[in-house]
Write an enzyme that holds these catalytic residues in place. Structure first.
Site, PDB file in Angstrom:
ATOM      1  CB  CYS A   1      17.789  47.895 -13.928  1.00  0.00           C
ATOM      2  SG  CYS A   1      18.433  46.563 -14.947  1.00  0.00           S
TER       3      CYS A   1
ATOM      4  CB  CYS B   1      17.861  47.409 -19.915  1.00  0.00           C
ATOM      5  SG  CYS B   1      18.510  46.208 -18.731  1.00  0.00           S
TER       6      CYS B   1
ATOM      7  CB  CYS C   1      20.538  49.380 -17.787  1.00  0.00           C
ATOM      8  SG  CYS C   1      18.816  49.531 -17.273  1.00  0.00           S
TER       9      CYS C   1
ATOM     10  CE  LYS D   1       6.594   5.601   6.269  1.00  0.00           C
ATOM     11  NZ  LYS D   1       6.281   6.944   6.713  1.00  0.00           N
TER      12      LYS D   1
ATOM     13  CG  ASP E   1       4.861  12.886   4.182  1.00  0.00           C
ATOM     14  OD1 ASP E   1       5.121  12.548   5.360  1.00  0.00           O
ATOM     15  OD2 ASP E   1       5.566  13.656   3.504  1.00  0.00           O
TER      16      ASP E   1
ATOM     17  CD  GLU F   1      -1.145  -0.598   3.691  1.00  0.00           C
ATOM     18  OE1 GLU F   1      -1.703  -1.688   3.579  1.00  0.00           O
ATOM     19  OE2 GLU F   1      -1.281   0.147   4.667  1.00  0.00           O
TER      20      GLU F   1
ATOM     21  CB  CYS G   1      14.588  46.885 -15.974  1.00  0.00           C
ATOM     22  SG  CYS G   1      15.649  48.007 -16.886  1.00  0.00           S
TER      23      CYS G   1
ATOM     24  CE1 TYR H   1      -7.799   6.985   0.899  1.00  0.00           C
ATOM     25  CE2 TYR H   1      -5.755   8.219   0.683  1.00  0.00           C
ATOM     26  CZ  TYR H   1      -6.962   7.794   0.162  1.00  0.00           C
ATOM     27  OH  TYR H   1      -7.320   8.178  -1.091  1.00  0.00           O
TER      28      TYR H   1
ATOM     29  CE  LYS I   1      11.261   7.262   4.632  1.00  0.00           C
ATOM     30  NZ  LYS I   1      10.814   8.571   4.989  1.00  0.00           N
TER      31      LYS I   1
HETATM   32  S1  IVH Z   1       1.491   0.668   9.348  1.00  0.00           S
HETATM   33  C1  IVH Z   1       2.789  -1.621  12.944  1.00  0.00           C
HETATM   34  N1  IVH Z   1       0.824   1.686   7.014  1.00  0.00           N
HETATM   35  O1  IVH Z   1       4.287   5.619   8.892  1.00  0.00           O
HETATM   36  C2  IVH Z   1       2.675  -0.846  11.692  1.00  0.00           C
HETATM   37  N2  IVH Z   1       1.944   3.104   8.564  1.00  0.00           N
HETATM   38  O2  IVH Z   1       6.433   4.224  11.118  1.00  0.00           O
HETATM   39  C3  IVH Z   1       2.124   0.477  11.933  1.00  0.00           C
HETATM   40  N3  IVH Z   1       2.264   5.395   7.758  1.00  0.00           N
HETATM   41  O3  IVH Z   1       3.764   7.075  11.700  1.00  0.00           O
HETATM   42  C4  IVH Z   1       2.112   1.395  10.784  1.00  0.00           C
HETATM   43  N4  IVH Z   1       1.297   5.109   5.807  1.00  0.00           N
HETATM   44  O4  IVH Z   1       1.551   6.865  10.518  1.00  0.00           O
HETATM   45  C5  IVH Z   1       1.418   1.917   8.213  1.00  0.00           C
HETATM   46  N5  IVH Z   1       0.139   2.449   4.918  1.00  0.00           N
HETATM   47  C6  IVH Z   1       0.722   2.680   6.125  1.00  0.00           C
HETATM   48  C7  IVH Z   1       1.256   3.943   6.453  1.00  0.00           C
HETATM   49  C8  IVH Z   1       1.862   4.107   7.694  1.00  0.00           C
HETATM   50  C9  IVH Z   1       1.905   5.975   6.603  1.00  0.00           C
HETATM   51  C10 IVH Z   1       2.978   6.084   8.844  1.00  0.00           C
HETATM   52  C11 IVH Z   1       2.404   5.822  10.200  1.00  0.00           C
HETATM   53  C12 IVH Z   1       3.590   5.840  11.133  1.00  0.00           C
HETATM   54  C13 IVH Z   1       4.733   5.574  10.215  1.00  0.00           C
HETATM   55  C14 IVH Z   1       5.260   4.171  10.481  1.00  0.00           C
END
Ligand code: IVH
Length: 801
Positions: free
Chosen positions: A430, A454, A433, A123, A125, A121, A448, A230, A321
């Site tokens: 400027c 210029c 010039c 991650k 932010d 899935e 300018c 989410y 990442k």
């Molecule tokens: S699972 C035991 N799934 O990333 C597992 N975390 O260090 C618990 N985060 O601050 C986290 N997207 O808020 C999980 N799809 C995702 C995530 C996610 C973002 C964040 C979470 C936490 C950090 C994990």
């Protein structure tokens, strides 16, 4: 008033309806109820609750907005600690492979054992949130805090429309849902746009803004920052059978009405993870929110349990990442650049930093206002962002790291300090010039005032003129242009064609002298001349450009390559472009008022006229001039020209009515009073506005001149096909392959008859012309009931049948 029982039943009904529509609206993004209807139901519920306060329930949608300013947040001890996941910093495929290998090793799998199934899935932010539902009702929302104890932010989280106050179909005694609260990029941009409008400081990034909003003590303030959510996991659970797989869990959460991101897959083995990582990388910049990676989780809960945890991280999950899109660096200086139009742009010179895949060392600050709003100063540590192909920008300053100086304080205990560098100001003159820098009312950019006096503007104009997509003068690079302008050999584009070998050699000698260099050839007692001969040859070779390129090369404001091509295609001759008045330009495709005005202004400027005449005298001559395009015939109809005049209150429809009454340009110029019978079709105020317009400025003469030019053009046009004007005001869409006509030929025919060809079918489309293998456009036409023609039908239409 309703009796208590009926009120209670009605309130329950309203709550259910409102919650259902909130889910459709916020989570599924597919509302079925107009906003006004929703508001009506909402107000009805509010009234019932006011009359019977005992009817108020925790899942009532009216409770989303209610709240008081808090002194602080109460601590919440998490029943199940909120852990973090290990991050894989290797952003390459190998990062995913290493995770899979680790998992297989820990499970002691044989090398030939089948692939492990993962749930992959995004991650997100944002910030982690624990939502506690008891008996299906949201009772508490808490931040992660240190993982053991977080803060009670229920009040603010209730305001997040996407988060259900009651779960659908689940009434377990305890169900804690974990997920990420985040802010969408469009919500973030809109918020910042509003801040800018209010003249307030903008926010740095969606993540920090979301975190700030959740931890806002005043719920009113929190609600001004739209948040999203989410779900991705669980906390404490009592009385609910947790699915066997993570993917199953996510599906179950979605079925409860919780938002679950659609970008999730079940991936077999390392190869599946690599594929997901790569696919999402390609999608990253088009997602409506920020992610900083993807997350892989072992799908089977049984396997997860076997793998267990190391310290505070599960062995069964990893965050993989992507390269960072934001980095910190320092501002070494703030310079200004002078552009071709004199626009003065402050530019921050940065300690080079690798971000979003390239090294960034200069970032535009756009204009003084923007530089001040961001309050970027020399020596500052700044956050630089580069996402995808977007140009890098400074998103904010880390104020804690701003260089300060101590003030000699009287008070020994309270030492005082102030920033080492003052707030940024644009220079008043400027830097190139010395002319005044001016900023017009309501304009963000300063310019300018030196114009072509210029050197910076002259250099930019020449650089543009000589560029590859303009006159394409090979070898006329930046250094030569700088020297030619600085040493006074070239003051404008026309001077290029007056350069001689002697001048170039002399320029080179003087430049070397100025720079204190002695080239090898000179040391050997010779003079290098080849470069100068080549350059002169390239200049000479540029004398017969296509008209479109010459027009683009002139650097008329707002005239890019495509507008230049339209002018060249339709008008065919430089002389015609030079004298085309606004209305004639406006009937050309894709030329609006701003562009038309810029073109007229440019050619009206005596300096530009002179430069053009000098160019022509030096032998510059477009190679492809031709008679105006036959397509112009349709655009020269009285209705079309009348509409292009943009006379107040004279809509396109009214122009057509006038033309139907036989009012052409000349008759209009001669109109004496609003009472003329030909104007009878117009509403009185439109007729009055028309008469007023006729009385203003030189409008009558302009009409006469336009009529004369129109006649002159019509006389030059290639033989007409008899279909002139038949399609004025009509929009057609072409799709599929026609039996005899090519797409361009069909387009030419339609445009020659005054019609427009558009790329997409809408309710405003008059006809769709479909050939073989016509696709979705044909379906769309049938869906909207737009008439569909074949090639013969088009020919019949053109022939007026
Ligand atoms: S699972 C035991 N799934 O990333 C597992 N975390 O260090 C618990 N985060 O601050 C986290 N997207 O808020 C999980 N799809 C995702 C995530 C996610 C973002 C964040 C979470 C936490 C950090 C994990």
């Amino acid at each position: 008033m309703l009796d208590f029982d009926s009120a209670s039943r009605r309130a329950a009904e309203l709550r259910e309806q409102l919650n259902h529509h909130a889910h459709l609206y916020y989570v599924l993004d597919a509302p079925t109820l107009p906003d006004a209807e929703y508001d009506k139901l909402y107000q009805e519920l509010q009234a019932l609750e006011a009359a019977h306060p005992e009817l108020l329930t925790a899942d009532s949608p009216t409770q989303r907005v209610i709240g008081k300013v808090l002194d602080g947040f109460a601590p919440v001890r998490h029943a199940v600690p909120m852990l973090s996941i290990r991050t894989e910093t290797d952003t390459e495929d190998t990062g995913a492979i290493a995770f899979d290998e680790r998992v297989r090793r820990q499970l002691e799998l044989a090398a030939d054992a089948p692939a492990i199934e993962y749930a992959a899935e995004l991650k997100f932010d944002g910030l982690a949130m624990n939502l506690r539902y008891e008996n299906g009702l949201l009772v508490q929302a808490a931040t992660r805090g240190d993982g053991e104890t977080g803060e009670d932010v229920t009040q603010n989280v209730r305001g997040i429309g996407q988060i259900p106050l009651r779960l659908q179909g689940v009434a377990a005694p305890v169900l804690e849902v974990r997920g990420e609260v985040y802010m969408r990029r469009d919500d973030f941009e809109a918020l910042n746009a509003r801040q800018r409008e209010l003249g307030e400081k903008t926010f740095v990034n969606p993540r920090n803004t979301a975190a700030g909003a959740v931890r806002q003590l005043d719920p009113e303030q929190a609600r001004k920052k739209p948040l999203s959510f989410y779900a991705y996991g669980l906390g404490e659970v009592q009385g609910w059978a947790v699915p066997d797989t993570h993917a199953g869990l996510l599906d179950a959460l979605a079925a409860m009405g919780l938002p679950v991101c659609e970008h999730r897959v079940v991936a077999p083995g390392a190869a599946g993870l690599v594929e997901f990582h790569q696919r999402i990388a390609g999608l990253r910049d088009s997602l409506p929110f920020d992610i900083d990676g993807v997350v892989y989780k072992v799908n089977s809960r049984a396997l997860q349990q076997r793998l267990g945890f190391v310290t505070r991280e599960p062995r069964w999950a990893v965050a993989h990442k992507y390269p960072a899109q934001e980095q910190l660096t320092t501002v070494e200086a703030i310079d200004v650049q002078v552009g071709r139009t004199g626009a003065i742009t402050p530019v921050a010179r940065l300690t080079p930093v690798f971000v979003g895949g390239t090294t960034v060392s200069n970032v535009t600050l756009h204009n003084e206002g923007e530089a001040q709003r961001k309050d970027v100063r020399i020596g500052d540590t700044v956050i630089v962002r580069r996402a995808g192909d977007v140009i890098p920008e400074i998103v904010g300053v880390v104020l804690e790291r701003r260089p300060m100086r101590e003030l000699p304080g009287l008070d020994l205990l309270m030492s005082q300090s102030e920033p080492l560098h003052p707030q940024y100001r644009l220079p008043a003159a400027c830097p190139v010039c010395g002319s005044h820098v001016v900023r017009e009312e309501g304009e963000a950019v300063a310019r300018c005032s030196g114009g072509l006096a210029c050197p910076a503007q002259r250099k930019e104009a020449i650089r543009h003129f000589a560029g590859r997509r303009a006159m394409d003068i090979e070898g006329l690079g930046e250094r030569y242009i700088d020297n030619l302008v600085e040493l006074g050999y070239v003051n404008g584009i026309a001077d290029l064609y007056a350069l001689t070998l002697d001048m170039l050699l002399e320029m080179k000698r003087r430049a070397d002298e100025r720079d204190g260099v002695t080239p090898e050839t000179v040391q050997a007692g010779k003079v290098a001349t080849k470069w100068a001969e080549n350059l002169l040859e390239a200049i000479a070779a540029s004398k017969r450009p296509p008209l479109a390129r010459l027009l683009f090369a002139l650097g008329v404001r707002h005239v890019g390559e495509s507008t230049a091509k339209v002018l060249a295609d339709w008008l065919g001759q430089l002389a015609l472009v030079r004298r085309a008045p606004m209305p004639l330009l406006r009937v050309l495709p894709d030329i609006g008022a701003t562009v038309a005005e810029a073109i007229v202004d440019f050619f009206a400027e005596p300096k530009n006229q002179q430069a053009l005449d000098t160019l022509l005298a030096a032998g510059v001559q477009p190679a492809d001039e031709h008679a105006p395009s036959a397509r112009l015939r349709g655009s020269l109809q009285d209705t079309v020209l009348l509409a292009a005049l943009q006379i107040p209150k004279l809509t396109e429809l009214r122009c057509k009515q006038l033309a139907d009454q036989g009012v052409d340009l000349r008759r209009l110029a001669a109109m004496e009073s609003a009472g003329e019978p030909a104007l009878a079709a117009l509403p009185t105020e439109a007729a009055a506005a028309l008469m007023q317009w006729l009385g203003e400025g030189a409008h009558r003469q302009e009409l006469q001149a336009l009529a004369a030019l129109r006649d002159e053009l019509l006389a030059q046009l290639p033989e007409g096909s008899g279909s002139e004007g038949r399609l004025v005001g009509k929009t057609l869409v072409l799709t599929g392959t026609l039996p005899t006509l090519s797409r361009d030929a069909a387009k030419d025919l339609i445009e020659a008859a005054g019609g427009k060809v558009s790329g997409s079918v809408s309710k405003k489309t008059h006809y769709v012309v479909a050939g073989s293998e016509a696709g979705s456009k044909l379906d769309k036409a049938q869906e909207l009931g737009v008439p569909v023609l074949d090639e013969a039908g088009l020919q019949a239409l053109l022939a007026g049948e």
